[in-house]
Enzyme design. Structure first.
Site, PDB file in Angstrom:
ATOM      1  N   LYS A 162       0.805  -1.219   0.000  1.00 51.73           N
ATOM      2  CA  LYS A 162       0.000   0.000   0.000  1.00 51.73           C
ATOM      3  C   LYS A 162       0.843   1.276   0.000  1.00 51.73           C
ATOM      4  CE  LYS A 162      -4.112  -1.893   2.303  1.00 51.73           C
ATOM      5  NZ  LYS A 162      -5.072  -1.696   3.407  1.00 51.73           N
ATOM      6  N   ASP A 220      -9.859   2.830   2.798  1.00 54.91           N
ATOM      7  CA  ASP A 220      -9.886   2.200   4.115  1.00 54.91           C
ATOM      8  C   ASP A 220     -10.521   3.118   5.154  1.00 54.91           C
ATOM      9  OD1 ASP A 220      -8.741  -0.224   3.393  1.00 54.91           O
ATOM     10  OD2 ASP A 220      -6.692   0.487   3.726  1.00 54.91           O
TER      11      ASP A 220
END
Length: 277
Positions: free
Chosen positions: A67, A103
């Protein structure tokens, strides 16, 4: 009709539930697309991201451990991805790649559903890694009554809070003595570490759970029945695992790729069926 490509990039990805509920969303909306697992080691990551520019590709989701690295490989970043310092969604915009992070959205939606009135709570977050960054940013955006971060390295937690521009939060060591008082003072506890994901370890000693507010909430970002959640449930404490966050962040990714509303009920049902098998 041409079939569009989209997938999840990570190492490993064999366990990922994303293909299950994302494919259900594409099928339900009649979009001809195939969502796949793209196992990618670090050395292959630049080529994998470059391939997302192709006309037949919507983009990708990104999971651990890539990420942070992906943020340097895309053409631009959303404000959320820039703030969190990580990308979990790549969107192909006519050959240019936008890195975003859903997220934060996923955790916020799942927490607000599981804990109405959470803005009145003080929240204890365990961990200071990538997942914790999204959780801290989400609860700060909600405007909760207080935030405390517990981490083995308090310095790392302090740096995270400064990097996220979160003022007024407290930092404590991840030690039983310090945790006992914090647990009594906080009604929501979030495990944002990987402890308990693949084994029977607990991020909190079982006896510490006796100090948890019986009307509180314990959340674990993993989407299995971790020992922490099992022990909390046995004490009658409300729990939230990571599946709602996973599906909500995936639903937001779907919307960014397609411009359509995600069929969230269908996605959630598909994820729950697969987890139960």
């Amino acid at each position: 009709m041409d079939i569009r490509r989209v997938g999840v990039i990570g190492d490993p990805v064999a366990h990922s539930l994303s293909p299950v509920f994302q494919q259900a969303a594409f099928d339900a909306t009649g979009i001809p697309a195939r969502y796949e697992r793209w196992h990618t080691i670090a050395a292959e990551l630049p080529a994998r991201i470059a391939g997302l520019c192709e006309a037949d590709c919507f983009g990708a989701n990104v999971t651990v451990p890539h990420k942070v690295a992906v943020a340097a490989l895309v053409d631009s970043l959303s404000e959320t991805a820039r703030r969190i310092g990580a990308v979990n969604t790549v969107i192909n915009q006519d050959g240019r790649l936008l890195g975003d992070n859903t997220d934060l959205y996923g955790f916020m939606r799942s927490l607000l559903t599981a804990r109405p009135g959470v803005e009145r709570d003080r929240i204890l977050i365990i961990g200071a890694g990538g997942a914790a960054r999204a959780v801290v940013a989400a609860v700060a955006e909600i405007g909760v009554a207080g935030i405390t971060v517990a981490n083995r390295s308090p310095e790392r937690a302090t740096h995270m809070l400064a990097d996220l521009h979160v003022d007024g939060a407290e930092v404590i060591p991840l030690a039983d003595w310090d945790l006992m008082g914090a647990i009594r003072d906080h009604s929501v506890i979030v495990n944002a570490t990987s402890i308990g994901w693949n084994d029977d370890q607990m991020v909190l000693a079982p006896e510490l759970l006796d100090a948890v507010d019986p009307h509180g909430l314990i959340a674990d970002l993993t989407y299995r029945d971790t020992p922490l959640l099992v022990q909390a449930r046995a004490r009658g404490i409300a729990i939230m695992d990571g599946l709602p966050m996973l599906v909500h962040q995936g639903a937001r990714s779907f919307e960014l790729w397609t411009g359509l509303d995600a069929p969230i009920d269908i996605m959630m049902a598909a994820a729950e069926r697969t987890r139960e098998t």
